[in-house]
Design a protein around this motif. Structure first.
Motif, PDB file in Angstrom:
ATOM      1  N   ASN A  48     -24.643  -8.671  14.882  1.00 13.13           N
ATOM      2  CA  ASN A  48     -24.976  -9.155  16.620  1.00 13.13           C
ATOM      3  C   ASN A  48     -23.648 -10.037  16.875  1.00 13.13           C
ATOM      4  OD1 ASN A  48     -27.338  -7.624  17.245  1.00 13.13           O
ATOM      5  ND2 ASN A  48     -28.567  -9.344  15.975  1.00 13.13           N
ATOM      6  N   ARG A  49     -23.267 -10.233  18.077  1.00 15.60           N
ATOM      7  CA  ARG A  49     -22.305 -10.970  18.342  1.00 15.60           C
ATOM      8  C   ARG A  49     -22.845 -12.654  18.684  1.00 15.60           C
ATOM      9  NH1 ARG A  49     -18.371  -7.805  21.890  1.00 15.60           N
ATOM     10  NH2 ARG A  49     -19.107  -5.718  21.841  1.00 15.60           N
ATOM     11  N   ALA A  50     -22.271 -13.602  17.975  1.00 15.55           N
ATOM     12  CA  ALA A  50     -22.451 -14.902  18.344  1.00 15.55           C
ATOM     13  C   ALA A  50     -21.314 -15.584  19.061  1.00 15.55           C
ATOM     14  CB  ALA A  50     -22.932 -15.357  17.031  1.00 15.55           C
ATOM     15  N   PHE A  51     -21.754 -16.516  19.719  1.00 17.81           N
ATOM     16  CA  PHE A  51     -20.330 -17.167  20.576  1.00 17.81           C
ATOM     17  C   PHE A  51     -20.716 -18.641  20.302  1.00 17.81           C
ATOM     18  CE2 PHE A  51     -21.751 -13.177  22.740  1.00 17.81           C
ATOM     19  CZ  PHE A  51     -20.404 -12.559  22.926  1.00 17.81           C
ATOM     20  N   PRO A  52     -19.412 -19.376  20.365  1.00 19.83           N
ATOM     21  CA  PRO A  52     -19.373 -20.759  20.389  1.00 19.83           C
ATOM     22  C   PRO A  52     -19.979 -21.149  21.919  1.00 19.83           C
ATOM     23  CG  PRO A  52     -17.225 -19.876  19.981  1.00 19.83           C
ATOM     24  CD  PRO A  52     -18.214 -18.552  20.183  1.00 19.83           C
ATOM     25  N   ARG A  53     -20.758 -22.195  22.028  1.00 19.82           N
ATOM     26  CA  ARG A  53     -21.437 -22.708  23.032  1.00 19.82           C
ATOM     27  C   ARG A  53     -20.393 -23.077  23.986  1.00 19.82           C
ATOM     28  NH1 ARG A  53     -26.423 -24.988  24.491  1.00 19.82           N
ATOM     29  NH2 ARG A  53     -26.196 -26.263  26.185  1.00 19.82           N
TER      30      ARG A  53
END
Length: 158
Positions: free
Chosen positions: A41-46
């Motif tokens: 899955n993609r995870a993003f910096p806040r």
């Protein structure tokens, strides 16, 4: 400095009020950074929330995604952008806004005469576009388009 916590694509979409597909598109276009989790899955910096907001604002102002990507490339992907980072970006962005204002002011002034398309003032167009040579470059206000593009390129190099 501790690494920035990562959030899901759904979280980014909800916080920015946009569809997951739009966030995915921005990521695919290289406009926002992401990492893949062990599950793929993609995870993003806040901090991507601010970038997405900036992209939407810039698009509403008429910037292309290529221009926005160029502007965003000045921000670091490896950490949360600081106030200094955003200030530097806003300085460049403000130069672009000033160039757009100048181009719009020029257009406003020239609407009474010639706008660079060869149709409103044959006498004046002979000075800028003798024998309609600009027509070979395509339809539309080519001279005006050149002015807007050159203003963006000049301010982008500063």
């Amino acid at each position: 400095m501790a690494p920035e916590p990562l959030v899901s694509i759904g979280f980014i979409a909800k916080r920015t009020g946009n569809a997951v597909s739009l966030i995915r598109y921005y990521a695919n276009e290289g406009l926002i950074p992401f990492v893949r989790t062990s599950g793929g899955n993609r995870a993003f910096p806040r901090s991507v929330i601010r970038r997405v907001s900036f992209i939407l604002i810039a698009q509403n102002m008429g910037y292309s995604l290529a221009q926005i990507k160029s502007l965003l490339s000045t921000l670091p992907d490896s950490r949360t952008p600081t106030q200094d980072d955003w200030t530097k970006l806003s300085t460049v962005f403000n130069q672009h806004i000033d160039a757009k204002i100048a181009a719009l002011t020029s257009l406003k002034t020239s609407l009474e005469g010639c706008i660079g398309c060869g149709c409103l003032s044959l006498e004046r167009c002979r000075l800028y576009n003798n024998d309609d040579k600009v027509a070979a470059r395509g339809s539309g206000a080519q001279l005006l388009d050149d002015n807007v593009q050159s203003q963006f390129l000049i301010s982008n190099k500063k």
